[in-house]
Design a protein around this motif. Structure first.
Motif, PDB file in Angstrom:
ATOM      1  N   ASN A 169      26.170  40.355  40.657  1.00 18.73           N
ATOM      2  CA  ASN A 169      27.322  39.771  39.956  1.00 18.73           C
ATOM      3  C   ASN A 169      28.088  38.817  40.866  1.00 18.73           C
ATOM      4  OD1 ASN A 169      26.692  41.352  37.694  1.00 18.73           O
ATOM      5  ND2 ASN A 169      28.001  43.023  38.382  1.00 18.73           N
ATOM      6  N   LEU A 170      27.349  37.995  41.592  1.00 18.34           N
ATOM      7  CA  LEU A 170      27.958  37.156  42.616  1.00 18.34           C
ATOM      8  C   LEU A 170      28.987  36.188  42.050  1.00 18.34           C
ATOM      9  CD1 LEU A 170      28.076  36.260  45.552  1.00 18.34           C
ATOM     10  CD2 LEU A 170      26.138  34.751  45.109  1.00 18.34           C
ATOM     11  N   GLN A 171      28.659  35.522  40.930  1.00 22.74           N
ATOM     12  CA  GLN A 171      29.596  34.559  40.363  1.00 22.74           C
ATOM     13  C   GLN A 171      30.884  35.233  39.915  1.00 22.74           C
ATOM     14  OE1 GLN A 171      27.914  32.052  37.340  1.00 22.74           O
ATOM     15  NE2 GLN A 171      29.773  30.851  37.063  1.00 22.74           N
ATOM     16  N   ALA A 172      30.764  36.412  39.324  1.00 20.38           N
ATOM     17  CA  ALA A 172      31.956  37.146  38.888  1.00 20.38           C
ATOM     18  C   ALA A 172      32.819  37.519  40.084  1.00 20.38           C
ATOM     19  CB  ALA A 172      31.537  38.393  38.114  1.00 20.38           C
ATOM     20  N   LYS A 173      32.194  37.972  41.154  1.00 16.19           N
ATOM     21  CA  LYS A 173      32.949  38.371  42.345  1.00 16.19           C
ATOM     22  C   LYS A 173      33.644  37.169  42.980  1.00 16.19           C
ATOM     23  CE  LYS A 173      30.018  42.361  43.296  1.00 16.19           C
ATOM     24  NZ  LYS A 173      28.997  42.969  44.179  1.00 16.19           N
ATOM     25  N   SER A 175      31.289  45.007  35.121  1.00 13.10           N
ATOM     26  CA  SER A 175      30.335  46.119  35.157  1.00 13.10           C
ATOM     27  C   SER A 175      30.970  47.420  35.643  1.00 13.10           C
ATOM     28  CB  SER A 175      29.142  45.768  36.050  1.00 13.10           C
ATOM     29  OG  SER A 175      29.528  45.719  37.418  1.00 13.10           O
ATOM     30  N   LYS A 176      32.126  47.328  36.303  1.00 12.50           N
ATOM     31  CA  LYS A 176      32.775  48.520  36.851  1.00 12.50           C
ATOM     32  C   LYS A 176      33.838  49.103  35.926  1.00 12.50           C
ATOM     33  CE  LYS A 176      31.889  47.285  41.654  1.00 12.50           C
ATOM     34  NZ  LYS A 176      32.473  47.064  42.994  1.00 12.50           N
ATOM     35  N   THR A 233      47.733  46.175  39.523  1.00 12.64           N
ATOM     36  CA  THR A 233      47.153  45.037  38.810  1.00 12.64           C
ATOM     37  C   THR A 233      45.641  45.088  38.905  1.00 12.64           C
ATOM     38  OG1 THR A 233      49.079  43.629  39.252  1.00 12.64           O
ATOM     39  CG2 THR A 233      47.004  42.514  38.713  1.00 12.64           C
ATOM     40  N   LEU A 234      44.982  44.974  37.768  1.00 19.09           N
ATOM     41  CA  LEU A 234      43.530  44.862  37.709  1.00 19.09           C
ATOM     42  C   LEU A 234      43.157  43.396  37.684  1.00 19.09           C
ATOM     43  CD1 LEU A 234      40.621  45.956  37.185  1.00 19.09           C
ATOM     44  CD2 LEU A 234      41.181  45.865  34.743  1.00 19.09           C
ATOM     45  N   VAL A 235      42.315  42.973  38.620  1.00 12.35           N
ATOM     46  CA  VAL A 235      41.791  41.610  38.623  1.00 12.35           C
ATOM     47  C   VAL A 235      40.299  41.702  38.327  1.00 12.35           C
ATOM     48  CG1 VAL A 235      41.584  39.437  39.870  1.00 12.35           C
ATOM     49  CG2 VAL A 235      43.488  40.989  40.389  1.00 12.35           C
ATOM     50  N   THR A 236      39.893  41.165  37.194  1.00 12.74           N
ATOM     51  CA  THR A 236      38.500  41.241  36.771  1.00 12.74           C
ATOM     52  C   THR A 236      38.008  39.862  36.359  1.00 12.74           C
ATOM     53  OG1 THR A 236      36.924  42.492  35.403  1.00 12.74           O
ATOM     54  CG2 THR A 236      39.006  41.837  34.366  1.00 12.74           C
ATOM     55  N   ASP A 237      36.784  39.781  35.860  1.00  9.21           N
ATOM     56  CA  ASP A 237      36.198  38.482  35.531  1.00  9.21           C
ATOM     57  C   ASP A 237      36.133  38.259  34.023  1.00  9.21           C
ATOM     58  OD1 ASP A 237      33.008  38.907  34.696  1.00  9.21           O
ATOM     59  OD2 ASP A 237      33.860  40.534  35.889  1.00  9.21           O
ATOM     60  N   ALA A 238      35.791  37.039  33.632  1.00  9.58           N
ATOM     61  CA  ALA A 238      35.782  36.664  32.220  1.00  9.58           C
ATOM     62  C   ALA A 238      34.666  37.339  31.439  1.00  9.58           C
ATOM     63  CB  ALA A 238      35.665  35.147  32.092  1.00  9.58           C
ATOM     64  N   GLY A 239      33.749  38.003  32.123  1.00  8.67           N
ATOM     65  CA  GLY A 239      32.702  38.734  31.428  1.00  8.67           C
ATOM     66  C   GLY A 239      33.180  40.041  30.819  1.00  8.67           C
ATOM     67  N   ALA A 240      34.393  40.464  31.150  1.00 12.02           N
ATOM     68  CA  ALA A 240      34.941  41.699  30.591  1.00 12.02           C
ATOM     69  C   ALA A 240      35.285  41.504  29.118  1.00 12.02           C
ATOM     70  CB  ALA A 240      36.180  42.118  31.364  1.00 12.02           C
ATOM     71  N   GLU A 241      34.790  42.390  28.282  1.00 11.12           N
ATOM     72  CA  GLU A 241      35.075  42.310  26.854  1.00 11.12           C
ATOM     73  C   GLU A 241      36.435  42.923  26.550  1.00 11.12           C
ATOM     74  OE1 GLU A 241      31.855  44.248  24.924  1.00 11.12           O
ATOM     75  OE2 GLU A 241      30.352  42.775  25.556  1.00 11.12           O
ATOM     76  N   GLU A 242      37.011  42.511  25.426  1.00 12.04           N
ATOM     77  CA  GLU A 242      38.343  43.011  25.079  1.00 12.04           C
ATOM     78  C   GLU A 242      38.335  44.525  24.891  1.00 12.04           C
ATOM     79  OE1 GLU A 242      42.201  43.208  24.796  1.00 12.04           O
ATOM     80  OE2 GLU A 242      41.082  41.400  25.344  1.00 12.04           O
ATOM     81  N   ALA A 243      37.219  45.063  24.420  1.00 12.43           N
ATOM     82  CA  ALA A 243      37.133  46.521  24.264  1.00 12.43           C
ATOM     83  C   ALA A 243      37.234  47.227  25.609  1.00 12.43           C
ATOM     84  CB  ALA A 243      35.818  46.893  23.571  1.00 12.43           C
ATOM     85  N   GLN A 244      36.771  46.576  26.686  1.00  9.36           N
ATOM     86  CA  GLN A 244      36.902  47.147  28.019  1.00  9.36           C
ATOM     87  C   GLN A 244      38.325  46.999  28.554  1.00  9.36           C
ATOM     88  OE1 GLN A 244      33.474  44.696  29.558  1.00  9.36           O
ATOM     89  NE2 GLN A 244      33.077  46.563  30.712  1.00  9.36           N
ATOM     90  N   LEU A 245      38.964  45.889  28.221  1.00 11.81           N
ATOM     91  CA  LEU A 245      40.283  45.599  28.769  1.00 11.81           C
ATOM     92  C   LEU A 245      41.407  46.303  28.016  1.00 11.81           C
ATOM     93  CD1 LEU A 245      39.873  41.763  29.352  1.00 11.81           C
ATOM     94  CD2 LEU A 245      39.682  43.592  31.050  1.00 11.81           C
ATOM     95  N   ALA A 246      41.212  46.544  26.716  1.00  7.75           N
ATOM     96  CA  ALA A 246      42.289  47.106  25.892  1.00  7.75           C
ATOM     97  C   ALA A 246      42.862  48.410  26.442  1.00  7.75           C
ATOM     98  CB  ALA A 246      41.792  47.301  24.461  1.00  7.75           C
TER      99      ALA A 246
END
Length: 268
Positions: A74-78, A208-209, A226-239
């Motif tokens: 997941n290099l680009q996400a990181k 993925s985490k 604060t959670l800092v994540t990437d744009a691959g996270a779906e709203e169901a994961q973030l909600a």
């Protein structure tokens, strides 16, 4: 939501005690079979339990990957997370950096900034040690080669003698309402001490985490963070994280991010 989380925690405690049958779990918690089945399905989706015929068992911890093997996953996400996290740091800050490949990517973006850095991240030491702009403090302790970090009582004692403006944590998994999971209690103990000494806490975790609960040691996060994540996270994961009081969610832009120099390049 809170009642459901409390019930799920009770389910896990009952399963650990040997109660694995749906009917018995429903009887012990005085809820319907359908409620228990929904709870078990959610726990199964996050990897905490494995569904069986008529019940569930605790999942086995996933094998821990080495730092070198994780650097290319997941290099680009990181890189996107690291770029966004770097914007949260102000020149002159005292920054506490945890171990992990995403935190390493952040460190490479901070190496030319005028900062005070406190870290147990051995992979970053040669980079920071070369920089006159960095005031570097190293947390000594027992070396854990698989994660290239120091841990144990000496590291915990050292961090308790310090304070930091901002803490950036990595994790093997992050679950809303439960916290961070790691492979060992030793890792969790140091992270807990870090959290206590920092004014602001940031967790760097790619999609993925989120909801990943495959490791056995847990650090509850009971203060604002604060959670800092990437744009691959779906709203169901973030909600679930957005619903928690005191939690801020920052999603790194999906735009292409120019990679920071690699660790090897930074040492040349």
């Amino acid at each position: 939501m809170r009642r459901r989380r409390e019930r799920e925690q009770q389910i896990l405690e009952l399963i650990r005690a040997g109660e694995e049958n749906v009917e018995e779990l429903a009887r012990r918690l005085d809820v319907s079979l359908s409620t228990i089945r929904r709870d078990l399905q959610r726990l199964s989706d996050t990897g905490v339990v494995t569904r069986t015929y008529g019940g569930a068992i605790l999942s086995r911890p996933a094998p821990e990957a080495s730092l070198s093997s994780r650097e290319h996953i997941n290099l680009q996400a990181k890189q996107a997370i690291a770029a966004t996290a770097a914007t949260l740091v102000q020149d002159g800050d005292r920054v506490l950096l945890d171990v992990g490949s995403t935190v390493e990517a952040l460190g490479l973006r901070l190496k030319d900034r005028p900062l005070s850095i406190v870290t147990n991240n051995l992979a970053l030491l040669p980079v920071f040690a070369q920089k006159d702009s960095i005031a570097l403090t190293v947390l000594g302790g027992n070396v854990r080669s698989i994660s290239m970090g120091t841990f144990g009582p000496l590291a915990e004692l050292a961090v308790r003698r310090l304070t930091a403006d901002k803490l950036f944590l990595g994790a093997d998994g992050v679950v809303a309402g439960r916290g961070l999971c790691e492979a060992t209690q030793e890792q969790v103990a140091l992270k807990e001490a870090m959290v206590q000494q920092a004014s602001e806490v940031f967790v760097l975790a790619d999609a993925s985490k989120l909801g990943n609960a495959h490791q056995p040691a847990w650090l509850p996060l009971t203060r604002p963070w604060t959670l800092v994540t990437d744009a691959g996270a779906e709203e169901a994961q973030l909600a679930p994280f957005r619903a928690l009081p005191g939690v801020t969610v920052v999603v790194a832009a999906a735009d292409s991010v120019r990679p920071a120099r690699s660790l090897e390049d930074a040492l040349d």
